[in-house]
Enzyme design. Structure first.
Site, PDB file in Angstrom:
ATOM      1  NE  ARG A  34      -4.400  -1.321   1.864  1.00 48.57           N
ATOM      2  CZ  ARG A  34      -5.323  -1.599   2.778  1.00 48.57           C
ATOM      3  NH1 ARG A  34      -5.059  -1.423   4.059  1.00 48.57           N
ATOM      4  NH2 ARG A  34      -6.508  -2.040   2.411  1.00 48.57           N
ATOM      5  CE  LYS A 192     -17.958 -18.643   9.244  1.00 46.82           C
ATOM      6  NZ  LYS A 192     -18.402 -17.883  10.414  1.00 46.82           N
ATOM      7  N   GLY A 340      -7.968  -8.703   0.791  1.00 49.48           N
ATOM      8  CA  GLY A 340      -6.930  -9.239   1.693  1.00 49.48           C
ATOM      9  C   GLY A 340      -6.075 -10.401   1.231  1.00 49.48           C
TER      10      GLY A 340
HETATM   11  C1  3PG Z   1      -8.589  -1.964   5.145  1.00 45.73           C
HETATM   12  O1  3PG Z   1      -7.523  -2.446   5.559  1.00 45.73           O
HETATM   13  O2  3PG Z   1      -9.477  -2.653   4.600  1.00 45.73           O
HETATM   14  C2  3PG Z   1      -8.753  -0.482   5.206  1.00 45.73           C
HETATM   15  O3  3PG Z   1      -7.577   0.142   5.560  1.00 45.73           O
HETATM   16  C3  3PG Z   1      -9.907  -0.087   6.094  1.00 45.73           C
HETATM   17  O4  3PG Z   1      -9.644  -0.381   7.433  1.00 45.73           O
HETATM   18  P1  3PG Z   1     -10.845  -0.453   8.487  1.00 45.73           P
HETATM   19  O5  3PG Z   1     -11.644  -1.671   8.110  1.00 45.73           O
HETATM   20  O6  3PG Z   1     -10.222  -0.538   9.840  1.00 45.73           O
HETATM   21  O7  3PG Z   1     -11.677   0.791   8.308  1.00 45.73           O
END
Ligand code: 3PG
Length: 387
Positions: A34, A192, A340
């Site tokens: 990022r 899930k 993710g």
């Molecule tokens: C993430 O990692 O998805 C974003 O930075 C948002 O983070 P948050 O879900 O803590 O708002």
């Protein structure tokens, strides 16, 4: 939307919201994807002679108080190494005046240490807006949050625009979703169905083929009447899976890799999908299934990828995800990966350069694919319409 690249930033106080929410361990950044994604924006602002202030959140600290654990200090240090210039971290930036010289850059400490950040407090947003001449929203990964540093500040800043990273993300997603080259395929993996229901629904409307993977696939296998043993499976969602299978082509695996325990050293056993036993856990797709899907992916015009198809953290259950990764890499179509775990798989199988676009968004990527409005983008549209 107004774009940063269309503005003259020389001498201006430019406040840039990035998503520098990166993993930190023992005071060091452990994955800087990022931060690197934000570099072109920051370099461009610096080069144009702006007085650059970068803000971001990190983690989810208790709001309103400083907590060293969530400090952006390691991020500022890492950014300094990448930019090869000093990057001071301003701690008490809301209450202590500070100066930034033309062509210089500072990082403002974690926005979530300010009370009112998460509830998009108006007074806080106005204080932030008063720090700048131009507010640049560049944090695609946080664009689904209506918070003071993503949304409120954009209401009150003299000028509010989209940074190059945000603009690129929106363009890439529009290419993949609005007028996709056909056939369009999507891979939705993960554990899930319940957490990916909206994504599955949205993609079932658009795709020619929807590949499901991981625990999600088990619910579909059960819906097709296959034995799933003690695999992760949401039996209550079988009707939902059946309805999805009627809407769109969802190819199911013909062979699977199972184990008796969920462990790093668990023995991987290859089976036909019809031979899964009571005490088996399905942890990956088998090579025949992987090959079939890979052939389809290579011919796709568009691929949207979210989530692995197996427990790829354990090498013996990563072959399915590896095969699909390599097929996406080989495909001439437009491919986009986001969310993710997907990026960890992209890294593990070394295909980052061959994916057309890698999104920096986790939740934001999913919400966009679901067709939801991202509040931090919507406010930029409103501002543009007013000017
Ligand atoms: C993430 O990692 O998805 C974003 O930075 C948002 O983070 P948050 O879900 O803590 O708002």
């Amino acid at each position: 939307i107004q774009k940063m690249t269309d503005l003259d930033l020389a001498g201006k106080r430019v406040l840039i919201r990035e998503d520098l929410n990166v993993p930190v361990k023992d005071g060091k950044v452990t994955s800087d994807a990022r931060i690197r994604a934000a570099l072109p924006t920051l370099e461009r602002a610096l080069k144009s002679g702006a007085r650059v202030m970068v803000m971001s959140h990190l983690g989810r600290p208790a709001e309103g108080e400083f907590d060293e654990k969530y400090s952006l200090a390691p991020v500022a240090e890492h950014l300094s190494a990448l930019l090869q210039r000093p990057v001071p971290l301003i701690r008490n930036w809301l209450h202590t005046p500070f100066e930034v010289a033309e062509g210089d850059l500072v990082v403002l400490e974690n926005v979530r240490f300010n009370s009112g950040e998460k509830k998009d407090d108006e007074a806080l947003a106005k204080t932030m807006a008063a720090l700048c001449d131009v507010f640049v929203m560049d944090a695609f990964g946080t664009a689904h949050r209506a918070q003071a540093s993503t949304h409120g500040v954009a209401r009150f800043a003299p000028i509010a625009c989209a940074g190059p990273l945000l603009a690129n993300e929106l363009d890439a997603l529009a290419t993949a979703l609005d007028a996709p080259a056909r056939p369009m395929m999507a891979i939705v993996g993960g554990s899930k169905v319940s957490t990916k229901l909206e994504v599955l629904n949205a993609l079932s409307e658009k795709c020619d083929q929807l590949i499901v993977g991981g625990g999600i696939a088990n619910t579909f296998l059960a819906a097709a009447g296959k034995p799933v043993g003690k695999s992760l499976c949401e039996h209550d969602l079988i009707p939902v899976a059946k309805a999805l299978m009627e809407k769109v082509s969802i190819p199911l695996p013909v062979d699977v890799v199972v184990a008796k325990t969920f462990a790093e050293d668990a023995e991987a056993i290859l089976k036909s999908v019809d031979d899964v036993e009571e005490d088996d856990m399905i942890l990956d797709i088998g090579p025949v299934s992987a090959q079939q899907l890979a052939e389809q992916l290579k011919k796709a015009g568009t691929v949207i990828w979210n989530g692995p198809v197996g427990v790829f953290e354990f090498d013996q259950f990563g072959e399915g995800t590896r095969a699909l990764s390599l097929a996406i890499a080989e495909s001439q179509g437009f491919s986009i990966a986001g969310g993710g775990d997907t990026l960890a798989a992209v890294d593990k199988y070394g295909i980052a350069d061959q994916v057309s676009y890698i999104s920096t968004g986790g939740g934001a990527f999913l919400e966009f694919v679901e067709g939801k409005v991202l509040p931090a983008v919507a406010i930029l549209e409103q501002r543009a319409a007013q000017s």
